[in-house]
Structures are given as structure tokens and as C-alpha cells.
Design a protein around this motif. Structure first.
Motif, PDB file in Angstrom:
ATOM      1  N   UNK A 141      32.091  29.317  15.317  1.00  0.00           N
ATOM      2  CA  UNK A 141      31.483  27.983  15.466  1.00  0.00           C
ATOM      3  C   UNK A 141      30.154  27.900  14.712  1.00  0.00           C
ATOM      4  N   UNK A 142      30.188  28.290  13.445  1.00  0.00           N
ATOM      5  CA  UNK A 142      28.977  28.320  12.636  1.00  0.00           C
ATOM      6  C   UNK A 142      28.681  26.947  12.058  1.00  0.00           C
ATOM      7  N   UNK A 143      27.409  26.653  11.823  1.00  0.00           N
ATOM      8  CA  UNK A 143      27.061  25.340  11.262  1.00  0.00           C
ATOM      9  C   UNK A 143      27.475  25.184   9.812  1.00  0.00           C
ATOM     10  N   UNK A 144      27.660  26.293   9.087  1.00  0.00           N
ATOM     11  CA  UNK A 144      27.970  26.214   7.662  1.00  0.00           C
ATOM     12  C   UNK A 144      28.675  27.481   7.226  1.00  0.00           C
ATOM     13  N   UNK A 145      29.563  27.352   6.230  1.00  0.00           N
ATOM     14  CA  UNK A 145      30.223  28.527   5.669  1.00  0.00           C
ATOM     15  C   UNK A 145      29.232  29.399   4.897  1.00  0.00           C
ATOM     16  N   UNK A 146      28.119  28.794   4.467  1.00  0.00           N
ATOM     17  CA  UNK A 146      27.094  29.543   3.726  1.00  0.00           C
ATOM     18  C   UNK A 146      26.529  30.670   4.585  1.00  0.00           C
ATOM     19  N   UNK A 147      26.390  30.424   5.887  1.00  0.00           N
ATOM     20  CA  UNK A 147      25.861  31.456   6.776  1.00  0.00           C
ATOM     21  C   UNK A 147      26.784  32.670   6.791  1.00  0.00           C
TER      22      UNK A 147
END
Length: 411
Positions: free
Chosen positions: A111-117
Motif C-alpha cells: 500500500x505504498x503511495x508511489x512505485x518510486x518508493x
């Protein structure tokens, strides 16, 4: 006592211990700083994502530990360093690419805010793996002051990068980008200092790295799975108590972390192995015993200082968690002792005990004790296996020599 002192001198571990202890303690302390600042600076949702990715990096660090151990073992035993260096770089590239490829799945699953993370976490794990051959060369050469400095630099760049990222933008993604940048810079520093050569003779170093990784992965999972199991099988309040109690286990476990790192090169040398293992086990056992006693004497005060009034009922359980950390620390020394001589039986036994622990907790646990007590039994079983295996190896190599000494006429 005289015999023990002689073993310690033969192991050659006395001088650098303090320096390496300071270096690893500084690295661990900086890690806590990042966690505390992250908890305060980020909101609950962002901090949850940040913590999940930090846990992913901890698990991914197993590859770096395996590469470092394989390289250190090669250097300490006089074998060419180039094969494990090449194998380490190959593992680093494949691991980073694989994690980056599955980053969309990580984004959904965590449940991450962005795939970049998730991509940043993959780069961070790759940076750790790239630095590992250089750290292994320094460790294998027993340049422990330099190793302590490199570990402290790596921690400072990781934490500094994370803090800068969070300061610029208080999100998990910004923090992970800063951490990844720190690990990449640390890898550059390590390679500049150690200058590992990747060209040279070929050997089955990749197989050795994967074998080391299997053992270390089992140990890392064992020392971290209890909190996840508690979250899965216990009510929310009980799992929260267990998570708070695990802090005490982690403190007792990590304080003597430098011991197996210091002793590992000597463990690869038959002439020094006995003294290195003896010193390591006694030092870690003493540390764990003292800390467990303090946890028993000052449990309520410790809970108030670490977790606060909301966790007051945790007090009676603190000595148990401290004992769990002490057993993990002993197992850590013995795992590295078996890693030094490539003992694959320990890998099989460790994974078997781990699976048994998971099955018992998943099928029977209904309270905090139902997670903690099987954990103590499992950690104790790993320690007992390690001690028996070490004694068997020592007897196998030493007894014939003693037999010849007492019967000089035998040929």
C-alpha cells in the motif's frame, strides 16, 4: 582462565574489539535516529509505508551479508578475492533489477503511495550488495578499524540521505530516495578504499554466495518473523504489546553485533578458530546475561522509558524478551562460526526449526505468551544445535592429535 586467555591471544581479537564495537554501535544508533525522526516528521500513513520499506531493505541486506561473508572467507583463507567479487556484483545487479521489476506489485502489496518508493528501496538494496565485496575484503584482511569507519560512513550517508529527503518533503518516497542515494555513495567510498579486483581466476563463488545467503536468510527471518506472526494471530492490543516487547529483544540482540563480525576471519583459520568461537560465545553470553538481569530488575522502569504508560502491563514480560534477544545473539555467533566453514547442515536445521515455529504459532497462539515461549524454545534449539555442532567439529579435528600425544609409540 589461563587457557582461555591463551585462546584469546591466539585468536588475535583483543585489540580491535573496542573500535569495531564503537563503529557498529554508531551505525545502529544512527538507524534509531532515522526511525525516531521519521515517526515524528511523517504522518501515520507515510510512516507505515516508510517502515515497511525499511523492513524490506533489512531482508534484502541478506544478499549483501552473504557476499561480504563469502569474500571475507576467501581473503582470510588466502584464496583469490576476484571470484566472490564478481559473484557479488552479479547478485547485486540481478537483485536490483528483479526488485525494480516487481515494484508495482510491492506498491500494491505494501500500500505504498508511489512505485518510486519501491524502486528506491531496490536501488538501496543494490547499493548495499555492491558495497559488500569491499567490506568483505577489509574484514578478511582483519583491518577492523577501517571496517568500523566504513560501516559508520555507510550508516551516516544512509541516515543523512533519509533525513535530507524527509526534510525536503515529508513523504516515504522522499525518505527512500535519500536513503538509496546514501547507500550508492557509501558503495563508491567502499570501492575507492578497498579497490577490489573483479578479474582473475574462476571458482564456484556464486554457489558459495547463495549457500551463505540461504543460511543468513533463515536467520534473519527467524529474528524478525515473530512480530509479523503476532500481528497476524493476536488481537490488535496484544500484538501491539508484543511489538513493544520486541524492542527489548532487538536491543539485547544488536548490542554485541560486532562480535561475530570481529571473530569471523579467525573462525576460518583452524589454528585460531577454537579461541575465536570460545571468546565470541562467552562475550555474547555475558552480555546477554547482564542485560537480561537488568531487564528483570528494572522491567517496569524500562517499559515506561521505552514505550510509555500505555504499555505498563508489558513489565512482567520484559525479561522474557531480553532472554529471547540474548539467545538470538548467541545463535548469531554460532551461525557465523558455521558459515566460516561452510556447514550446510546448519542451514537445513535452521530452516526446519523456523518452519516448525511458524506452524506452532499459527495453529496454537492465542496470547502473547503463545508467541514468545515457542520463540524462546526455537532460539534455544538453534543455540544448542550450534554448540553441539561446534563441539563435534572440534572433537573430530583435535581428538586424533591428542590420541597420538598420549600414545607416542603408535604409528
Amino acid at each position: 582462565m589461563a587457557r582461555l586467555a591463551r585462546q584469546v591471544r591466539n585468536a588475535g581479537l583483543g585489540g580491535p574489539a573496542g573500535v569495531l564495537a564503537v563503529g557498529t554501535s554508531l551505525a545502529n544508533g544512527l538507524g534509531y535516529v532515522l526511525t525516531v525522526v521519521g515517526a515524528r516528521r511523517l504522518g501515520p500513513a507515510e510512516f507505515g509505508a516508510f517502515s515497511a520499506l525499511l523492513a524490506l531493505i533489512v531482508v534484502g541486506n541478506v544478499a549483501a551479508l552473504a557476499i561480504q561473508a563469502t569474500t571475507a572467507r576467501a581473503v582470510a583463507t588466502g584464496r583469490p578475492a576476484a571470484p566472490p567479487v564478481r559473484a557479488g556484483l552479479a547478485v547485486a545487479m540481478v537483485l536490483t533489477a528483479a526488485l525494480a521489476a516487481v515494484s508495482p506489485l510491492l506498491r500494491e502489496g505494501l500500500h505504498l503511495p508511489s512505485v518510486v518508493a519501491a524502486i528506491a528501496a531496490a536501488v538501496a538494496i543494490g547499493g548495499l550488495a555492491v558495497a559488500a565485496p569491499s567490506l568483505g575484503i577489509v574484514q578478511g584482511r582483519e583491518r577492523f578499524r577501517l571496517l568500523a569507519a566504513l560501516l559508520a560512513i555507510q550508516a551516516a550517508l544512509r541516515v543523512g540521505g533519509g533525513l535530507v529527503g524527509i526534510a525536503i518533503r515529508p513523504t516515504a518516497t522522499a525518505g527512500l530516495i535519500g536513503i538509496a542515494a546514501g547507500f550508492v555513495l557509501a558503495a563508491v567510498v567502499a570501492w575507492t578504499v578497498a579497490r577490489p579486483a573483479a578479474a582473475g581466476a574462476r571458482s564456484p563463488a556464486l554457489r558459495a554466495t547463495l549457500s551463505s545467503g540461504a543460511l543468513l536468510l533463515g536467520f534473519v527471518v527467524l529474528t524478525n518473523v515473530d512480530v509479523m506472526l503476532a500481528r497476524h494471530v493476536l488481537p490488535a492490543d496484544a500484538s501491539g504489546l508484543y511489538a513493544a516487547g520486541s524492542i527489548f529483544a532487538k536491543v539485547v540482540f544488536w548490542l554485541p553485533q560486532f562480535v561475530p563480525m570481529l571473530a569471523f576471519p579467525a573462525m576460518t583459520d583452524p589454528a585460531r578458530r577454537r579461541g575465536a568461537v570460545t571468546l565470541g560465545v562467552l562475550a555474547v553470553a555475558a552480555s546477554g546475561g547482564v542485560l537480561t538481569l537488568l531487564a528483570w530488575l528494572f522491567s517496569d522502569t524500562a517499559v515506561l522509558l521505552v514505550a510509555g504508560d500505555d504499555y505498563a502491563e508489558l513489565g512482567p514480560w520484559v525479561p522474557g524478551f531480553a532472554a529471547l534477544g540474548a539467545l538470538y545473539a548467541l545463535a548469531h555467533v554460532l551461525v557465523y562460526a558455521h558459515l566460516a566453514r561452510g556447514d550446510r547442515w546448519t542451514t537445513a536445521v535452521l530452516w526446519t526449526l523456523l518452519v516448525g515455529y511458524v506452524v506452532v504459532v499459527e495453529t496454537t497462539a492465542a496470547s502473547l505468551a503463545d508467541v514468545l515461549v515457542p520463540g524462546l524454545v526455537t532460539a534455544g534449539a538453534v543455540v544448542c544445535w550450534g554448540l553441539l555442532r561446534e563441539q563435534a567439529a572440534f572433537t573430530r579435528f583435535v581428538t586424533p592429535a591428542r590420541h597420538r600425544h598420549h600414545h607416542p609409540d603408535q604409528r
